[in-house]
Design a protein around this motif. Structure first.
Motif, PDB file in Angstrom:
ATOM      1  N   LYS A  10       0.750  -1.233   0.000  1.00  0.00           N
ATOM      2  CA  LYS A  10       0.000   0.000   0.000  1.00  0.00           C
ATOM      3  C   LYS A  10       0.781   1.284   0.000  1.00  0.00           C
ATOM      4  O   LYS A  10       1.963   1.293  -0.214  1.00  0.00           O
ATOM      5  CB  LYS A  10      -0.897   0.017   1.223  1.00  0.00           C
ATOM      6  CG  LYS A  10      -0.082   0.098   2.500  1.00  0.00           C
ATOM      7  CD  LYS A  10      -0.596   1.107   3.441  1.00  0.00           C
ATOM      8  CE  LYS A  10       0.557   1.962   3.859  1.00  0.00           C
ATOM      9  NZ  LYS A  10       0.255   2.933   4.849  1.00  0.00           N
ATOM     10  N   PHE A  11       0.032   2.336   0.339  1.00  0.00           N
ATOM     11  CA  PHE A  11       0.429   3.652   0.763  1.00  0.00           C
ATOM     12  C   PHE A  11       1.754   4.112   0.187  1.00  0.00           C
ATOM     13  O   PHE A  11       2.809   3.987   0.774  1.00  0.00           O
ATOM     14  CB  PHE A  11       0.404   3.758   2.302  1.00  0.00           C
ATOM     15  CG  PHE A  11      -0.902   3.290   2.821  1.00  0.00           C
ATOM     16  CD1 PHE A  11      -0.983   2.179   3.616  1.00  0.00           C
ATOM     17  CD2 PHE A  11      -2.062   3.898   2.426  1.00  0.00           C
ATOM     18  CE1 PHE A  11      -2.207   1.707   4.031  1.00  0.00           C
ATOM     19  CE2 PHE A  11      -3.282   3.429   2.822  1.00  0.00           C
ATOM     20  CZ  PHE A  11      -3.350   2.332   3.629  1.00  0.00           C
ATOM     21  N   HIS A  23      -7.678   1.729   8.004  1.00  0.00           N
ATOM     22  CA  HIS A  23      -6.244   1.796   8.292  1.00  0.00           C
ATOM     23  C   HIS A  23      -6.014   2.699   9.500  1.00  0.00           C
ATOM     24  O   HIS A  23      -6.739   3.679   9.707  1.00  0.00           O
ATOM     25  CB  HIS A  23      -5.474   2.319   7.074  1.00  0.00           C
ATOM     26  CG  HIS A  23      -3.992   2.170   7.248  1.00  0.00           C
ATOM     27  ND1 HIS A  23      -3.238   3.111   7.901  1.00  0.00           N
ATOM     28  CD2 HIS A  23      -3.148   1.172   6.906  1.00  0.00           C
ATOM     29  CE1 HIS A  23      -1.981   2.695   7.944  1.00  0.00           C
ATOM     30  NE2 HIS A  23      -1.898   1.519   7.346  1.00  0.00           N
ATOM     31  N   GLU A  44      -4.050   4.968  10.076  1.00  0.00           N
ATOM     32  CA  GLU A  44      -3.875   6.397   9.774  1.00  0.00           C
ATOM     33  C   GLU A  44      -5.224   7.079   9.567  1.00  0.00           C
ATOM     34  O   GLU A  44      -5.397   8.264   9.874  1.00  0.00           O
ATOM     35  CB  GLU A  44      -2.956   6.551   8.562  1.00  0.00           C
ATOM     36  CG  GLU A  44      -1.510   6.216   8.929  1.00  0.00           C
ATOM     37  CD  GLU A  44      -0.714   5.491   7.856  1.00  0.00           C
ATOM     38  OE1 GLU A  44      -1.132   5.489   6.689  1.00  0.00           O
ATOM     39  OE2 GLU A  44       0.321   4.896   8.207  1.00  0.00           O
ATOM     40  N   GLU A  56      -3.025  -4.847  12.419  1.00  0.00           N
ATOM     41  CA  GLU A  56      -1.855  -3.967  12.338  1.00  0.00           C
ATOM     42  C   GLU A  56      -1.702  -3.225  13.664  1.00  0.00           C
ATOM     43  O   GLU A  56      -2.359  -2.191  13.882  1.00  0.00           O
ATOM     44  CB  GLU A  56      -2.046  -2.930  11.225  1.00  0.00           C
ATOM     45  CG  GLU A  56      -2.087  -3.503   9.840  1.00  0.00           C
ATOM     46  CD  GLU A  56      -1.595  -2.476   8.825  1.00  0.00           C
ATOM     47  OE1 GLU A  56      -0.615  -2.772   8.136  1.00  0.00           O
ATOM     48  OE2 GLU A  56      -2.164  -1.373   8.739  1.00  0.00           O
ATOM     49  N   ILE A 109       3.617  -0.038  13.027  1.00  0.00           N
ATOM     50  CA  ILE A 109       3.488   0.480  11.660  1.00  0.00           C
ATOM     51  C   ILE A 109       4.542   1.554  11.387  1.00  0.00           C
ATOM     52  O   ILE A 109       4.564   2.592  12.055  1.00  0.00           O
ATOM     53  CB  ILE A 109       2.071   1.058  11.418  1.00  0.00           C
ATOM     54  CG1 ILE A 109       1.021  -0.043  11.552  1.00  0.00           C
ATOM     55  CG2 ILE A 109       1.994   1.726  10.049  1.00  0.00           C
ATOM     56  CD1 ILE A 109      -0.406   0.450  11.450  1.00  0.00           C
ATOM     57  N   GLY A 110       5.410   1.259  10.445  1.00  0.00           N
ATOM     58  CA  GLY A 110       6.408   2.235  10.021  1.00  0.00           C
ATOM     59  C   GLY A 110       7.464   2.541  11.067  1.00  0.00           C
ATOM     60  O   GLY A 110       8.211   3.508  10.953  1.00  0.00           O
ATOM     61  N   GLY A 129       2.805  -4.268   9.787  1.00  0.00           N
ATOM     62  CA  GLY A 129       3.581  -3.514  10.762  1.00  0.00           C
ATOM     63  C   GLY A 129       5.035  -3.919  10.703  1.00  0.00           C
ATOM     64  O   GLY A 129       5.428  -4.932  11.290  1.00  0.00           O
ATOM     65  N   LEU A 151       0.125  -7.154   5.190  1.00  0.00           N
ATOM     66  CA  LEU A 151      -0.138  -5.820   4.653  1.00  0.00           C
ATOM     67  C   LEU A 151       1.176  -5.060   4.812  1.00  0.00           C
ATOM     68  O   LEU A 151       1.606  -4.758   5.928  1.00  0.00           O
ATOM     69  CB  LEU A 151      -1.278  -5.153   5.428  1.00  0.00           C
ATOM     70  CG  LEU A 151      -1.743  -3.760   5.014  1.00  0.00           C
ATOM     71  CD1 LEU A 151      -1.940  -3.653   3.516  1.00  0.00           C
ATOM     72  CD2 LEU A 151      -3.036  -3.406   5.716  1.00  0.00           C
ATOM     73  N   VAL A 152       1.817  -4.801   3.714  1.00  0.00           N
ATOM     74  CA  VAL A 152       3.203  -4.319   3.744  1.00  0.00           C
ATOM     75  C   VAL A 152       3.263  -2.870   3.293  1.00  0.00           C
ATOM     76  O   VAL A 152       2.707  -2.509   2.252  1.00  0.00           O
ATOM     77  CB  VAL A 152       4.094  -5.180   2.808  1.00  0.00           C
ATOM     78  CG1 VAL A 152       5.553  -4.808   2.993  1.00  0.00           C
ATOM     79  CG2 VAL A 152       3.876  -6.657   3.056  1.00  0.00           C
ATOM     80  N   GLY A 153       3.927  -2.041   4.068  1.00  0.00           N
ATOM     81  CA  GLY A 153       4.102  -0.642   3.694  1.00  0.00           C
ATOM     82  C   GLY A 153       5.475  -0.413   3.091  1.00  0.00           C
ATOM     83  O   GLY A 153       5.708  -0.653   1.906  1.00  0.00           O
ATOM     84  N   GLY A 154       6.405   0.023   3.936  1.00  0.00           N
ATOM     85  CA  GLY A 154       7.724   0.434   3.464  1.00  0.00           C
ATOM     86  C   GLY A 154       8.457  -0.601   2.624  1.00  0.00           C
ATOM     87  O   GLY A 154       9.019  -0.280   1.566  1.00  0.00           O
TER      88      GLY A 154
END
Ligand SMILES: O=C[C@H](O)COP(=O)(O)O
Length: 243
Positions: free
Chosen positions: A4-5, A89, A91, A159, A164-165, A204, A224-227
């Motif tokens: 995502k994001f 989410h 955020e 998450e 997260i992040g 996370g 659910l993967v961000g960075g």
């Protein structure tokens, strides 16, 4: 499972899609790969991304088309041919202050338009420290159970907000415990079949190096993967999720 994001530019999105298209990963019969660009970048990603990868919206409005300036509706997302939306989410919940009830109403509306929903839940650090993890998850789940009865198009994303992040990933044991409690909650409140069928994914600070151990936990059904989804290591995370 998902990623995502990405507040990218047209140029960086193009490069990212090219990188994704080069991945050698199992197909959708083994693992669903869903990418979630910003609304602005969705059409370009849909056009360029290999078709077995799906595209999700990062949010949708609680109602249908109407005078809601600045909002994007589930109707519009479905009209574009998308199958997925991320809702709840952290955020959205904690920065934009979207309530459990509004989030649940958004999910119900998105489902009514035929979308599948990645429904995010999870506790803040102070809630974990006060041993309220399951209480928070159950509250956020119950708000949704008050609005929907069919969970077949829901993927629950656990998450923990503190992960997260931050680079502070939940240990496989911590994540497994939360996931098992979520599944037990589903069995009790929604039904055994829904509990067995519902995918519960973890988000996370997932990386290639921690994804294998996390994926080994019995109740972790993907990520659910961000960075890390913006880096080449995402290929290995997809492979780890394809357990
Ligand atoms: O939606 C993704 C999560 O917010 C996780 O982000 P992260 O992998 O950068 O911690």
């Amino acid at each position: 499972m998902a990623r995502k994001f990405f507040n990218g530019t047209v140029k960086s999105v193009k490069a990212l899609v090219e990188s994704l298209n080069s991945f050698k990963v199992p197909g959708p019969e083994v693992v669903d790969v869903v990418v979630a660009p910003t609304f602005l970048h969705i059409p370009a990603v849909v056009d360029a991304l290999r078709p077995e990868f799906k595209v999700a919206a990062q949010n949708s409005w609680v109602k249908g088309n109407g005078a809601y300036t600045g909002e994007i509706t589930a109707d519009q997302i479905a009209d574009l041919g998308l199958e997925w939306v991320i809702l709840g989410h952290s955020e959205r919940r904690h920065i934009v202050k979207e309530s459990d009830e509004l989030t649940a109403d958004k999910v119900a509306y998105a489902l009514s338009k035929g979308l599948s929903v990645i429904f995010c839940i999870g506790e803040k650090l102070e809630e974990r420290e006060a041993n309220q993890t399951q209480e928070v998850n159950a509250r956020q789940l119950q708000a949704l159970a008050d609005k929907i009865s069919d969970w077949s198009k829901i993927v629950v994303a656990y998450e923990p907000v503190w992960a997260i992040g931050t680079g502070k990933v939940a240990s496989p044991e911590q994540a497994q415990q939360a996931h098992a409690e979520i599944r037990a909650w589903l069995a009790e409140k929604v039904g055994k079949d829904a509990a067995e069928a519902t995918r519960i994914i973890y988000g996370g600070s997932v990386t290639a190096s921690n994804s294998k151990d996390l994926a080994g936990a019995a109740d972790i059904d993907g990520f659910l993967v961000g960075g890390a989804s913006l880096k080449p290591e995402f290929e290995d995370i997809i492979k780890a999720a394809a357990k």
